[in-house]
Design an enzyme around this catalytic site. Structure first.
Site, PDB file in Angstrom:
ATOM      1  N   LYS A 193       0.219   3.477  -3.012  1.00  0.00           N
ATOM      2  CA  LYS A 193      -0.898   4.415  -3.186  1.00  0.00           C
ATOM      3  C   LYS A 193      -0.411   5.847  -3.351  1.00  0.00           C
ATOM      4  O   LYS A 193      -0.909   6.590  -4.204  1.00  0.00           O
ATOM      5  CB  LYS A 193      -1.858   4.300  -1.995  1.00  0.00           C
ATOM      6  CG  LYS A 193      -2.651   3.000  -1.925  1.00  0.00           C
ATOM      7  CD  LYS A 193      -3.553   2.971  -0.713  1.00  0.00           C
ATOM      8  CE  LYS A 193      -4.527   1.798  -0.741  1.00  0.00           C
ATOM      9  NZ  LYS A 193      -3.893   0.501  -0.557  1.00  0.00           N
TER      10      LYS A 193
ATOM     11  N   TYR B 163     -10.887   2.783   5.396  1.00  0.00           N
ATOM     12  CA  TYR B 163      -9.865   2.334   4.458  1.00  0.00           C
ATOM     13  C   TYR B 163     -10.487   1.397   3.421  1.00  0.00           C
ATOM     14  O   TYR B 163     -11.136   0.420   3.764  1.00  0.00           O
ATOM     15  CB  TYR B 163      -8.758   1.599   5.207  1.00  0.00           C
ATOM     16  CG  TYR B 163      -7.459   1.522   4.451  1.00  0.00           C
ATOM     17  CD1 TYR B 163      -6.512   2.535   4.574  1.00  0.00           C
ATOM     18  CD2 TYR B 163      -7.161   0.444   3.630  1.00  0.00           C
ATOM     19  CE1 TYR B 163      -5.311   2.470   3.888  1.00  0.00           C
ATOM     20  CE2 TYR B 163      -5.972   0.373   2.941  1.00  0.00           C
ATOM     21  CZ  TYR B 163      -5.048   1.390   3.080  1.00  0.00           C
ATOM     22  OH  TYR B 163      -3.857   1.325   2.389  1.00  0.00           O
TER      23      TYR B 163
ATOM     24  N   ASN C 173      -9.359  -0.272  -0.312  1.00  0.00           N
ATOM     25  CA  ASN C 173      -8.398  -0.451  -1.394  1.00  0.00           C
ATOM     26  C   ASN C 173      -9.022  -0.220  -2.765  1.00  0.00           C
ATOM     27  O   ASN C 173      -8.338   0.198  -3.705  1.00  0.00           O
ATOM     28  CB  ASN C 173      -7.803  -1.858  -1.325  1.00  0.00           C
ATOM     29  CG  ASN C 173      -6.835  -2.011  -0.175  1.00  0.00           C
ATOM     30  OD1 ASN C 173      -5.691  -1.590  -0.236  1.00  0.00           O
ATOM     31  ND2 ASN C 173      -7.304  -2.615   0.913  1.00  0.00           N
TER      32      ASN C 173
ATOM     33  N   HIS D  74       3.132   6.007   5.242  1.00  0.00           N
ATOM     34  CA  HIS D  74       2.176   4.932   4.975  1.00  0.00           C
ATOM     35  C   HIS D  74       2.845   3.591   5.233  1.00  0.00           C
ATOM     36  O   HIS D  74       4.071   3.454   5.112  1.00  0.00           O
ATOM     37  CB  HIS D  74       1.701   4.971   3.522  1.00  0.00           C
ATOM     38  CG  HIS D  74       0.312   4.440   3.313  1.00  0.00           C
ATOM     39  ND1 HIS D  74       0.005   3.102   3.429  1.00  0.00           N
ATOM     40  CD2 HIS D  74      -0.853   5.057   3.011  1.00  0.00           C
ATOM     41  CE1 HIS D  74      -1.291   2.926   3.187  1.00  0.00           C
ATOM     42  NE2 HIS D  74      -1.833   4.108   2.940  1.00  0.00           N
TER      43      HIS D  74
ATOM     44  N   SER E 102       0.796  -1.229   0.000  1.00  0.00           N
ATOM     45  CA  SER E 102       0.000   0.000   0.000  1.00  0.00           C
ATOM     46  C   SER E 102       0.827   1.277   0.000  1.00  0.00           C
ATOM     47  O   SER E 102       0.267   2.366  -0.178  1.00  0.00           O
ATOM     48  CB  SER E 102      -0.955   0.008   1.196  1.00  0.00           C
ATOM     49  OG  SER E 102      -1.994  -0.920   0.996  1.00  0.00           O
TER      50      SER E 102
END
Length: 539
Positions: A63, A169, A171, A304, A60
């Protein structure tokens, strides 16, 4: 403030000592200086050592790089974008409607914007939570970008909150962003990332590798621990946008150096994407453009984490100190805590002790938040703490016998009521205590088949005596059996600790509903990432 080499090396060494595992690679970048520490094996079976050049899936962390590319094409459009007679932002917004044509029929759907996607404020349920268990995927099943992902998008039939009002959250937000970016730019995401992030940042070996079944040689991710042993993790999903980038420690060091330089330019894209985010009501948010905003050692960081079965990763940037910490594990150690521990040790920071040591007995119990139909569990923790489980277990320090707080939440308990303000999500939970003293009603009350048109899922509940089981069928197949535990008042916990993505949401709340005659006629199933899905009894 400058750090001595001895202090930095001690901080890095402490990560190796605490988060041993198969291997790790960590770094500190501060005021132009770089420190690295690497240990263990990229592949334990083949005895291949870990090095700072070994690529790992950064999951992640991808992102934020997608968002950097997104903002770059807005400022510097591709030829395909220049050929259209409308502004880049309008082109992107139009494609959002094209990729989600059902938005007009969804309550609140017309409000959805690109900003809601990259700030996790869309209200779209997370597709990795939905795939397993609700859509019937088994933990080691494949998931195809070209076949399965579009069908997941088609099944977005409702939102679990109004866009812009909360954070949850998801995805799928970044899967959608990536598809929009590719379509509007007329280039693949891999090409856009290479030209607009990797090359500019000097990330010499970073690339887009959407298939988790084939990470670059020689890296292997591992499940397990020292007590039970480590085994190679099996991943068979494809992801692109929400994750998918592979990079080495050297790549990540170059990335941090690039961001440090970008920070000096107030007009840079990095400065733009790191502006403090807010919610629709103007209150502060913690997440935007694929970046979380947090605090360690009383220092504000931007960064992150990343997670996949067998991998845990984290990067933190403390702009005020020109400092970054990077942690890459090929095991499931807590990389976030590891990165924060580096910052705390460098600034010689100790968490302040709590002022209250004893929790009131009212903390112990289970509570139902009526609005989300989700269970909250609480209990006294270590001295001066309570442990609250809503989305995983979180510790909060007591400020009085009946009040507690952490950076993520404020909580209080009053007899049979619990109140939790989840600061990061802009969410207020108000739970009533569940009576856990009564025996479970006869299992025959619940044994049935339930259907959810909203989730496009079938829930099969069976069992005998006091032990209940649940399973789901969906467009991905017939999922495995999950154990259910009775809490009280027709409320169960359904445990699903493993999913296609990792970590899985874990426990789901199942609230059965009865009609006026006392017959169970349906259920509400949900977790924090996929709330309030209604199932009707059909057989």
């Amino acid at each position: 403030m400058p750090f001595s080499t001895a202090d930095v090396e001690a901080a890095l060494r402490s990560v190796e000592e605490k988060y041993r595992g198969p291997a790790g690679s960590v770094a500190v970048i501060h005021q132009g200086q770089i420190w690295r520490r690497v240990w263990g094996f990229a592949d334990m079976e083949k005895r291949i050592p870990m090095t700072s050049q070994v690529q790992l899936p950064i999951c992640s962390i991808s992102k934020q790089m997608v968002c950097l590319a997104l903002e770059d094409v807005i400022r510097n459009p591709t030829p395909a974008m220049k050929a259209r007679p409308i502004e880049p932002k309008v082109q992107l917004a139009k494609e959002l409607v094209d990729i989600l044509p059902q938005l007009g029929e969804i309550p609140g759907g017309r409000q959805l914007t690109l900003s809601h996607l990259h700030s996790m404020q869309s209200g779209i349920r997370d597709y990795w939570a939905m795939t397993s268990p609700l859509w019937g995927a088994k933990p080691d099943d494949p998931f195809s970008l070209t076949l399965d992902a579009p069908r997941a998008i088609q099944r977005t039939k409702s939102l679990h909150f109004e866009p812009g009002t909360e954070t949850s959250y998801s995805n799928v937000n970044f899967y959608i962003l990536a598809r929009i970016l590719e379509k509007v730019a007329g280039q693949s995401l891999g090409q856009l990332l290479t030209e607009r992030v990797f090359i500019k940042a000097g990330m010499a070996t970073a690339s887009l590798c959407p298939n988790t079944a084939g990470p670059p040689h020689p890296i292997v991710g591992y499940e397990g621990d020292e007590k039970h042993g480590y085994i190679p993790a099996v991943n068979r999903i494809e992801w692109c946008g929400d994750a998918g980038i592979v990079a080495s420690l050297e790549d990540m060091i170059a990335y941090e150096q690039w961001l440090h330089e970008s920070w000096k330019d107030e007009g840079s894209i990095y400065r733009h994407v790191t502006q403090p985010p807010t919610f629709k009501d103007g209150s502060p948010a913690y997440y935007s453009y694929g970046l979380g905003h947090g605090e360690a050692a009383a220092k504000q960081w931007i960064g992150h984490g990343g997670a996949l079965r067998g991998f845990r990763l984290q990067r933190l940037h403390v702009p005020a100190e020109n400092l970054s910490a990077v942690v890459l594990f090929n095991h499931e150690g807590d990389s976030g805590s590891a990165a924060e521990s580096i910052v705390k040790k460098l600034f010689k920071f100790d968490e302040p002790a709590g002022s209250v040591n004893t929790a009131a007995p009212e903390w112990t119990g289970s509570f139902l938040d009526e609005e989300t139909q989700l269970l909250i569990r609480a209990k006294p923790g270590d001295a001066g703490e309570v442990a609250i489980t809503y989305f995983g277990e979180e510790k909060a320090k007591l400020t009085s016998t009946t009040q507690a707080e952490s950076r993520q939440l404020r909580a209080s308990v009053d007899k049979d009521q619990i109140q939790i303000d989840r600061l990061r999500e802009n969410k207020k939970l108000r739970g009533r205590r569940i009576d856990e003293t009564a025996d479970m009603p006869p299992s025959s009350d619940y044994v049935a088949i339930y259907q959810s048109a909203d989730a496009d899922s079938t829930f099969i509940c069976n069992g005998t005596s006091t032990l209940m089981y649940g399973a789901f069928n969906g467009y991905l197949g017939k999922g495995p059996i999950h154990l259910m535990k009775y809490v009280g008042e027709d409320i169960f916990i359904l445990s699903a600790p493993r999913g296609l993505d990792a970590p899985a949401p874990g426990d789901w709340t199942v609230v059965f509903h009865r009609d006026g005659d006392g017959k169970v006629v349906g259920a509400t199933v949900g977790c924090q990432l996929a709330r309030k899905l209604k199932f009707e009894r059909i057989a």
